[in-house]
Design a protein around this motif. Structure first.
Motif, mmCIF file in Angstrom:
data_model
loop_
_atom_site.group_PDB
_atom_site.id
_atom_site.type_symbol
_atom_site.label_atom_id
_atom_site.label_comp_id
_atom_site.label_asym_id
_atom_site.label_seq_id
_atom_site.Cartn_x
_atom_site.Cartn_y
_atom_site.Cartn_z
ATOM 1 N N SER A 126 0.839 -1.210 0.000
ATOM 2 C CA SER A 126 0.000 0.000 0.000
ATOM 3 C C SER A 126 0.867 1.251 0.000
ATOM 4 O O SER A 126 0.630 2.197 0.763
ATOM 5 N N LEU A 127 1.866 1.243 -0.866
ATOM 6 C CA LEU A 127 2.827 2.344 -0.881
ATOM 7 C C LEU A 127 2.176 3.649 -1.314
ATOM 8 O O LEU A 127 1.272 3.673 -2.170
ATOM 9 N N LYS A 128 2.660 4.724 -0.708
ATOM 10 C CA LYS A 128 2.148 6.063 -0.971
ATOM 11 C C LYS A 128 3.295 6.939 -1.484
ATOM 12 O O LYS A 128 4.465 6.638 -1.262
ATOM 13 N N SER A 129 2.940 8.045 -2.106
ATOM 14 C CA SER A 129 3.970 8.944 -2.627
ATOM 15 C C SER A 129 4.880 9.446 -1.503
ATOM 16 O O SER A 129 6.075 9.650 -1.713
ATOM 17 N N GLU A 130 4.308 9.588 -0.321
ATOM 18 C CA GLU A 130 5.121 10.070 0.806
ATOM 19 C C GLU A 130 6.104 9.034 1.335
ATOM 20 O O GLU A 130 6.911 9.334 2.212
ATOM 21 N N ASP A 131 6.049 7.816 0.818
ATOM 22 C CA ASP A 131 7.057 6.799 1.170
ATOM 23 C C ASP A 131 8.311 6.938 0.316
ATOM 24 O O ASP A 131 9.306 6.239 0.548
ATOM 25 N N THR A 132 8.259 7.808 -0.684
ATOM 26 C CA THR A 132 9.420 8.027 -1.543
ATOM 27 C C THR A 132 10.594 8.550 -0.724
ATOM 28 O O THR A 132 10.471 9.564 -0.034
ATOM 29 N N ALA A 133 11.712 7.852 -0.802
ATOM 30 C CA ALA A 133 12.898 8.210 -0.016
ATOM 31 C C ALA A 133 14.031 7.258 -0.352
ATOM 32 O O ALA A 133 13.821 6.225 -1.000
ATOM 33 N N ALA A 134 15.221 7.607 0.122
ATOM 34 C CA ALA A 134 16.319 6.653 0.139
ATOM 35 C C ALA A 134 16.195 5.846 1.427
ATOM 36 O O ALA A 134 16.053 6.430 2.504
ATOM 37 N N ASP B 92 40.303 -3.173 18.362
ATOM 38 C CA ASP B 92 41.729 -3.173 18.671
ATOM 39 C C ASP B 92 42.028 -3.876 19.995
ATOM 40 O O ASP B 92 43.087 -4.492 20.163
ATOM 41 N N LEU B 93 41.091 -3.783 20.939
ATOM 42 C CA LEU B 93 41.310 -4.352 22.274
ATOM 43 C C LEU B 93 40.381 -5.527 22.545
ATOM 44 O O LEU B 93 40.199 -5.914 23.688
ATOM 45 N N GLY B 94 39.799 -6.086 21.492
ATOM 46 C CA GLY B 94 38.879 -7.194 21.664
ATOM 47 C C GLY B 94 37.565 -6.890 20.994
ATOM 48 O O GLY B 94 37.402 -5.846 20.355
ATOM 49 N N PRO B 95 36.574 -7.793 21.119
ATOM 50 C CA PRO B 95 35.288 -7.586 20.468
ATOM 51 C C PRO B 95 34.608 -6.306 20.942
ATOM 52 O O PRO B 95 34.692 -5.967 22.131
ATOM 53 N N MET B 96 33.957 -5.607 20.027
ATOM 54 C CA MET B 96 33.233 -4.406 20.387
ATOM 55 C C MET B 96 32.054 -4.233 19.454
ATOM 56 O O MET B 96 32.022 -4.807 18.352
ATOM 57 N N TRP B 97 31.080 -3.423 19.904
ATOM 58 C CA TRP B 97 29.879 -3.191 19.120
ATOM 59 C C TRP B 97 30.096 -2.007 18.175
ATOM 60 O O TRP B 97 30.655 -0.980 18.555
ATOM 61 N N PHE B 98 29.621 -2.197 16.943
ATOM 62 C CA PHE B 98 29.720 -1.162 15.922
ATOM 63 C C PHE B 98 28.325 -0.828 15.399
ATOM 64 O O PHE B 98 27.475 -1.719 15.258
ATOM 65 N N ASP B 99 28.120 0.439 15.042
ATOM 66 C CA ASP B 99 26.929 0.858 14.304
ATOM 67 C C ASP B 99 27.286 0.830 12.821
ATOM 68 O O ASP B 99 28.173 1.556 12.391
ATOM 69 N N SER B 100 26.593 -0.011 12.076
ATOM 70 C CA SER B 100 26.904 -0.176 10.663
ATOM 71 C C SER B 100 25.725 0.254 9.793
ATOM 72 O O SER B 100 24.570 -0.017 10.132
ATOM 73 N N TRP B 101 26.032 0.874 8.665
ATOM 74 C CA TRP B 101 25.015 1.389 7.743
ATOM 75 C C TRP B 101 25.264 0.877 6.334
ATOM 76 O O TRP B 101 26.411 0.736 5.911
ATOM 77 N N GLY B 102 24.187 0.647 5.617
ATOM 78 C CA GLY B 102 24.279 0.353 4.204
ATOM 79 C C GLY B 102 24.396 1.635 3.401
ATOM 80 O O GLY B 102 24.317 2.746 3.934
ATOM 81 N N GLN B 103 24.547 1.460 2.081
ATOM 82 C CA GLN B 103 24.770 2.616 1.205
ATOM 83 C C GLN B 103 23.457 3.286 0.784
ATOM 84 O O GLN B 103 23.464 4.388 0.252
ATOM 85 N N GLY B 104 22.344 2.618 1.028
ATOM 86 C CA GLY B 104 21.045 3.182 0.676
ATOM 87 C C GLY B 104 20.513 2.648 -0.630
ATOM 88 O O GLY B 104 21.266 2.350 -1.553
ATOM 89 N N THR B 105 19.196 2.522 -0.693
ATOM 90 C CA THR B 105 18.528 2.132 -1.931
ATOM 91 C C THR B 105 17.309 3.032 -2.109
ATOM 92 O O THR B 105 16.579 3.293 -1.155
ATOM 93 N N GLN B 106 17.106 3.506 -3.319
ATOM 94 C CA GLN B 106 16.046 4.476 -3.585
ATOM 95 C C GLN B 106 14.714 3.779 -3.829
ATOM 96 O O GLN B 106 14.630 2.820 -4.603
ATOM 97 N N VAL B 107 13.688 4.280 -3.151
ATOM 98 C CA VAL B 107 12.312 3.848 -3.392
ATOM 99 C C VAL B 107 11.530 5.070 -3.857
ATOM 100 O O VAL B 107 11.487 6.095 -3.171
ATOM 101 N N THR B 108 10.929 4.962 -5.044
ATOM 102 C CA THR B 108 10.144 6.045 -5.605
ATOM 103 C C THR B 108 8.735 5.539 -5.871
ATOM 104 O O THR B 108 8.558 4.545 -6.594
ATOM 105 N N VAL B 109 7.765 6.210 -5.272
ATOM 106 C CA VAL B 109 6.361 5.835 -5.458
ATOM 107 C C VAL B 109 5.700 6.925 -6.294
ATOM 108 O O VAL B 109 5.523 8.052 -5.837
ATOM 109 N N SER B 110 5.363 6.574 -7.514
ATOM 110 C CA SER B 110 4.818 7.564 -8.444
ATOM 111 C C SER B 110 4.054 6.877 -9.557
ATOM 112 O O SER B 110 4.401 5.760 -9.966
ATOM 113 N N SER B 111 3.032 7.549 -10.053
ATOM 114 C CA SER B 111 2.283 7.025 -11.195
ATOM 115 C C SER B 111 2.853 7.580 -12.493
ATOM 116 O O SER B 111 2.372 7.228 -13.579
#
Length: 123
Positions: free
Chosen positions: A84-92, A104-123
């Motif tokens: 039920s996608l809407k035009s306002e869902d358009t975004a990366a 460096d000093l053992g296991p640690m938690w990281f915040d990881s991000w993807g590069q993004g994928t574009q979603v465009t909702v339009s007629s």
């Protein structure tokens, strides 16, 4: 190094559906929360949905009842089923994961991000 690779974006008509996927790879010991964010032009990045390693989910009010987040822990992959996608869902759309990896000093938690994928909702 950890990498998040998204796929599944594209152009869809209003009312249509799309599935986004995001796979994590690299030196990963564990993954805690995984999430999808989105950012429209001129807007701040916002949380769309997140899911814990135990399967608990959380959604933005704007997508409740239309989007479903899920994950396959064995594949280190998170999905976002959008309907039920809407035009306002358009975004990366950006994938996020909280990952336990080597530091460096053992296991640690990281915040990881993807590069993004574009979603465009339009007629």
């Amino acid at each position: 190094q950890v990498q998040l690779v998204e796929s599944g974006g594209g152009l869809v008509q209003p009312g249509g559906s799309l599935r986004l996927s995001c796979a994590a790879s690299g030196m990963i010991s564990s993954i805690d929360v995984m999430a999808w964010y989105r950012q429209a032009p001129g807007q701040q990045r916002e949380l769309v949905a997140d899911i814990t390693d135990g399967g608990s989910t959380n959604y933005a009010d704007s997508v409740k009842g239309r989007f479903t987040i899920s994950r396959e822990n064995a594949k280190k992959t998170v999905y976002l089923d959008m309907s039920s996608l809407k035009s306002e869902d358009t975004a990366a759309y950006y994938c996020y994961a909280r990952i336990l990896g080597p530091g460096d000093l053992g296991p640690m938690w990281f915040d990881s991000w993807g590069q993004g994928t574009q979603v465009t909702v339009s007629s």
